[in-house]
Design a protein around this motif. Sequence first.
Motif, mmCIF file in Angstrom:
data_model
loop_
_atom_site.group_PDB
_atom_site.id
_atom_site.type_symbol
_atom_site.label_atom_id
_atom_site.label_comp_id
_atom_site.label_asym_id
_atom_site.label_seq_id
_atom_site.Cartn_x
_atom_site.Cartn_y
_atom_site.Cartn_z
ATOM 1 N N TYR A 56 70.361 24.157 -40.592
ATOM 2 C CA TYR A 56 69.512 25.304 -40.304
ATOM 3 C C TYR A 56 69.125 25.965 -41.614
ATOM 4 O O TYR A 56 69.729 25.696 -42.654
ATOM 5 N N VAL A 57 68.116 26.803 -41.585
ATOM 6 C CA VAL A 57 67.687 27.571 -42.756
ATOM 7 C C VAL A 57 68.128 29.009 -42.530
ATOM 8 O O VAL A 57 67.799 29.619 -41.511
ATOM 9 N N ASP A 58 68.905 29.549 -43.490
ATOM 10 C CA ASP A 58 69.405 30.908 -43.337
ATOM 11 C C ASP A 58 68.329 31.950 -43.636
ATOM 12 O O ASP A 58 67.184 31.602 -43.946
ATOM 13 N N GLN A 59 68.680 33.205 -43.558
ATOM 14 C CA GLN A 59 67.725 34.301 -43.730
ATOM 15 C C GLN A 59 67.135 34.378 -45.132
ATOM 16 O O GLN A 59 66.112 35.012 -45.352
ATOM 17 N N HIS A 60 67.762 33.680 -46.098
ATOM 18 C CA HIS A 60 67.272 33.659 -47.478
ATOM 19 C C HIS A 60 66.449 32.407 -47.775
ATOM 20 O O HIS A 60 66.050 32.187 -48.918
ATOM 21 N N GLY A 61 66.242 31.562 -46.746
ATOM 22 C CA GLY A 61 65.460 30.357 -46.924
ATOM 23 C C GLY A 61 66.243 29.182 -47.483
ATOM 24 O O GLY A 61 65.661 28.201 -47.920
ATOM 25 N N ILE A 62 67.569 29.270 -47.452
ATOM 26 C CA ILE A 62 68.427 28.215 -47.978
ATOM 27 C C ILE A 62 68.905 27.330 -46.829
ATOM 28 O O ILE A 62 69.368 27.827 -45.805
ATOM 29 N N LYS A 63 68.787 26.004 -47.018
ATOM 30 C CA LYS A 63 69.224 25.066 -45.990
ATOM 31 C C LYS A 63 70.747 25.004 -45.993
ATOM 32 O O LYS A 63 71.368 24.863 -47.046
ATOM 33 N N ARG A 64 71.336 25.118 -44.796
ATOM 34 C CA ARG A 64 72.792 25.106 -44.636
ATOM 35 C C ARG A 64 73.195 24.054 -43.611
ATOM 36 O O ARG A 64 72.440 23.734 -42.707
ATOM 37 N N ILE A 65 74.401 23.543 -43.745
ATOM 38 C CA ILE A 65 74.951 22.590 -42.790
ATOM 39 C C ILE A 65 75.712 23.374 -41.734
ATOM 40 O O ILE A 65 76.606 24.153 -42.045
ATOM 41 N N GLU A 66 75.342 23.149 -40.477
ATOM 42 C CA GLU A 66 76.092 23.745 -39.376
ATOM 43 C C GLU A 66 77.245 22.831 -38.962
ATOM 44 O O GLU A 66 78.350 23.280 -38.740
ATOM 45 N N LYS A 67 76.938 21.513 -38.852
ATOM 46 C CA LYS A 67 77.959 20.563 -38.429
ATOM 47 C C LYS A 67 77.580 19.173 -38.906
ATOM 48 O O LYS A 67 76.427 18.767 -38.781
ATOM 49 N N ILE A 68 78.557 18.451 -39.447
ATOM 50 C CA ILE A 68 78.321 17.070 -39.857
ATOM 51 C C ILE A 68 78.581 16.175 -38.646
ATOM 52 O O ILE A 68 79.642 16.234 -38.029
ATOM 53 N N GLU A 69 77.577 15.365 -38.316
ATOM 54 C CA GLU A 69 77.654 14.494 -37.149
ATOM 55 C C GLU A 69 78.267 13.143 -37.498
ATOM 56 O O GLU A 69 78.927 12.535 -36.670
ATOM 57 N N GLY A 70 78.003 12.630 -38.700
ATOM 58 C CA GLY A 70 78.560 11.334 -39.066
ATOM 59 C C GLY A 70 78.160 10.900 -40.460
ATOM 60 O O GLY A 70 77.153 11.332 -40.982
#
Length: 72
Positions: A56-70
């Motif tokens: 997801y992209v946080d409120q500052h426009g930085i891409k973040r990992i919510e969950k690693i699927e594999g």
Amino acid sequence: MIETIVALMLYLGDQMIEHSFKQSLSECLEVKRKIERNNDSGNSHVQCSVVKAKVYVDQHGIKRIEKIEGHQ
């Protein structure tokens, strides 16, 4: 959204305790080298890997990992 990305992952023993999105493998490896130079704990290790992850992209426009699927 699930994407194939490069992730920097920190392990304590066999358990992943932290992960971070990186723009490229070279960026990931550069950060990994810096961490390894400054890390004096023998129980943790850092790994760069191409993974499928929910991001997801946080409120500052930085891409973040919510969950690693594999790992790939």
